[in-house]
Write a protein that holds these residues in place. Sequence first.
Motif, PDB file in Angstrom:
ATOM      1  N   GLY A  57       0.824  -1.199   0.000  1.00 22.59           N
ATOM      2  CA  GLY A  57       0.000   0.000   0.000  1.00 22.59           C
ATOM      3  C   GLY A  57       0.858   1.248   0.000  1.00 22.59           C
ATOM      4  O   GLY A  57       1.949   1.260   0.573  1.00 22.59           O
ATOM      5  N   ALA A  58       0.390   2.291  -0.665  1.00 17.99           N
ATOM      6  CA  ALA A  58       1.144   3.541  -0.754  1.00 17.99           C
ATOM      7  C   ALA A  58       0.199   4.734  -0.732  1.00 17.99           C
ATOM      8  O   ALA A  58      -0.943   4.650  -1.174  1.00 17.99           O
ATOM      9  CB  ALA A  58       1.962   3.574  -2.039  1.00 17.99           C
ATOM     10  N   ILE A  59       0.722   5.837  -0.210  1.00 16.23           N
ATOM     11  CA  ILE A  59      -0.004   7.103  -0.217  1.00 16.23           C
ATOM     12  C   ILE A  59       0.869   8.128  -0.911  1.00 16.23           C
ATOM     13  O   ILE A  59       2.062   8.245  -0.626  1.00 16.23           O
ATOM     14  CB  ILE A  59      -0.325   7.574   1.210  1.00 16.23           C
ATOM     15  N   GLU A  60       0.282   8.861  -1.837  1.00 13.77           N
ATOM     16  CA  GLU A  60       0.970   9.925  -2.567  1.00 13.77           C
ATOM     17  C   GLU A  60       0.302  11.252  -2.217  1.00 13.77           C
ATOM     18  O   GLU A  60      -0.918  11.389  -2.346  1.00 13.77           O
ATOM     19  CB  GLU A  60       0.835   9.711  -4.082  1.00 13.77           C
ATOM     20  N   TYR A  61       1.102  12.215  -1.776  1.00 14.66           N
ATOM     21  CA  TYR A  61       0.616  13.567  -1.555  1.00 14.66           C
ATOM     22  C   TYR A  61       1.145  14.424  -2.686  1.00 14.66           C
ATOM     23  O   TYR A  61       2.336  14.382  -2.994  1.00 14.66           O
ATOM     24  CB  TYR A  61       1.100  14.124  -0.218  1.00 14.66           C
ATOM     25  N   GLU A  62       0.280  15.191  -3.302  1.00 10.99           N
ATOM     26  CA  GLU A  62       0.682  16.020  -4.432  1.00 10.99           C
ATOM     27  C   GLU A  62       0.441  17.488  -4.119  1.00 10.99           C
ATOM     28  O   GLU A  62      -0.693  17.936  -4.063  1.00 10.99           O
ATOM     29  CB  GLU A  62      -0.076  15.586  -5.685  1.00 10.99           C
ATOM     30  N   GLY A  63       1.521  18.215  -3.921  1.00 11.14           N
ATOM     31  CA  GLY A  63       1.443  19.645  -3.676  1.00 11.14           C
ATOM     32  C   GLY A  63       1.193  20.410  -4.967  1.00 11.14           C
ATOM     33  O   GLY A  63       1.037  19.843  -6.045  1.00 11.14           O
ATOM     34  N   GLU A  64       1.191  21.709  -4.848  1.00 12.64           N
ATOM     35  CA  GLU A  64       0.847  22.595  -5.964  1.00 12.64           C
ATOM     36  C   GLU A  64       1.715  22.380  -7.205  1.00 12.64           C
ATOM     37  O   GLU A  64       1.218  22.414  -8.323  1.00 12.64           O
ATOM     38  CB  GLU A  64       0.972  24.044  -5.492  1.00 12.64           C
ATOM     39  N   HIS A  65       3.008  22.128  -7.026  1.00  6.63           N
ATOM     40  CA  HIS A  65       3.893  21.984  -8.196  1.00  6.63           C
ATOM     41  C   HIS A  65       3.582  20.727  -9.010  1.00  6.63           C
ATOM     42  O   HIS A  65       4.035  20.580 -10.127  1.00  6.63           O
ATOM     43  CB  HIS A  65       5.362  21.994  -7.774  1.00  6.63           C
ATOM     44  N   HIS A  66       2.791  19.826  -8.475  1.00  5.75           N
ATOM     45  CA  HIS A  66       2.441  18.597  -9.192  1.00  5.75           C
ATOM     46  C   HIS A  66       1.391  18.826 -10.280  1.00  5.75           C
ATOM     47  O   HIS A  66       1.091  17.922 -11.038  1.00  5.75           O
ATOM     48  CB  HIS A  66       1.936  17.531  -8.215  1.00  5.75           C
ATOM     49  N   PHE A  67       0.832  20.011 -10.335  1.00  2.00           N
ATOM     50  CA  PHE A  67      -0.224  20.279 -11.311  1.00  2.00           C
ATOM     51  C   PHE A  67       0.294  21.031 -12.540  1.00  2.00           C
ATOM     52  O   PHE A  67      -0.464  21.601 -13.298  1.00  2.00           O
ATOM     53  CB  PHE A  67      -1.383  21.011 -10.637  1.00  2.00           C
ATOM     54  N   ASP A  68       1.596  20.994 -12.745  1.00  2.47           N
ATOM     55  CA  ASP A  68       2.232  21.573 -13.920  1.00  2.47           C
ATOM     56  C   ASP A  68       2.227  20.527 -15.033  1.00  2.47           C
ATOM     57  O   ASP A  68       2.370  19.332 -14.770  1.00  2.47           O
ATOM     58  CB  ASP A  68       3.664  21.990 -13.572  1.00  2.47           C
ATOM     59  N   GLY A  69       2.073  20.945 -16.276  1.00  4.33           N
ATOM     60  CA  GLY A  69       1.926  20.067 -17.444  1.00  4.33           C
ATOM     61  C   GLY A  69       2.691  18.765 -17.456  1.00  4.33           C
ATOM     62  O   GLY A  69       2.119  17.695 -17.401  1.00  4.33           O
ATOM     63  N   GLN A  90       4.728  17.482 -15.202  1.00  7.52           N
ATOM     64  CA  GLN A  90       4.712  16.800 -13.904  1.00  7.52           C
ATOM     65  C   GLN A  90       3.453  15.959 -13.739  1.00  7.52           C
ATOM     66  O   GLN A  90       3.497  14.882 -13.146  1.00  7.52           O
ATOM     67  CB  GLN A  90       4.837  17.813 -12.762  1.00  7.52           C
ATOM     68  N   ILE A  91       2.334  16.411 -14.272  1.00  5.43           N
ATOM     69  CA  ILE A  91       1.084  15.641 -14.186  1.00  5.43           C
ATOM     70  C   ILE A  91       1.267  14.280 -14.845  1.00  5.43           C
ATOM     71  O   ILE A  91       0.865  13.254 -14.303  1.00  5.43           O
ATOM     72  CB  ILE A  91      -0.082  16.411 -14.844  1.00  5.43           C
ATOM     73  N   VAL A  92       1.898  14.256 -16.001  1.00  9.63           N
ATOM     74  CA  VAL A  92       2.125  12.997 -16.726  1.00  9.63           C
ATOM     75  C   VAL A  92       3.007  12.073 -15.897  1.00  9.63           C
ATOM     76  O   VAL A  92       2.723  10.883 -15.751  1.00  9.63           O
ATOM     77  CB  VAL A  92       2.752  13.267 -18.111  1.00  9.63           C
ATOM     78  N   ARG A  93       4.073  12.595 -15.329  1.00 14.62           N
ATOM     79  CA  ARG A  93       4.958  11.783 -14.479  1.00 14.62           C
ATOM     80  C   ARG A  93       4.212  11.251 -13.266  1.00 14.62           C
ATOM     81  O   ARG A  93       4.384  10.102 -12.874  1.00 14.62           O
ATOM     82  CB  ARG A  93       6.156  12.606 -14.022  1.00 14.62           C
TER      83      ARG A  93
END
Length: 44
Positions: free
Chosen positions: A10-22, A24-27
């Motif tokens: 099991g894993a949890i991913e937290y995505e801050g604001e910089h994760h919503f850049d073009g 980075q979203i794909v990655r």
Amino acid sequence: MDLARPGHRGAIEYEGEHHFDGVQIVRDDARPARLVASGWRVSR
């Protein structure tokens, strides 16, 4: 991956604001997809 329990696969991913850049979203979408394909449960 921000938190993982390998014994439980099991894993949890937290995505801050910089994760919503073009690019980075794909990655960010690719990594959990690989984990799920190998039998992990991922919460984002």
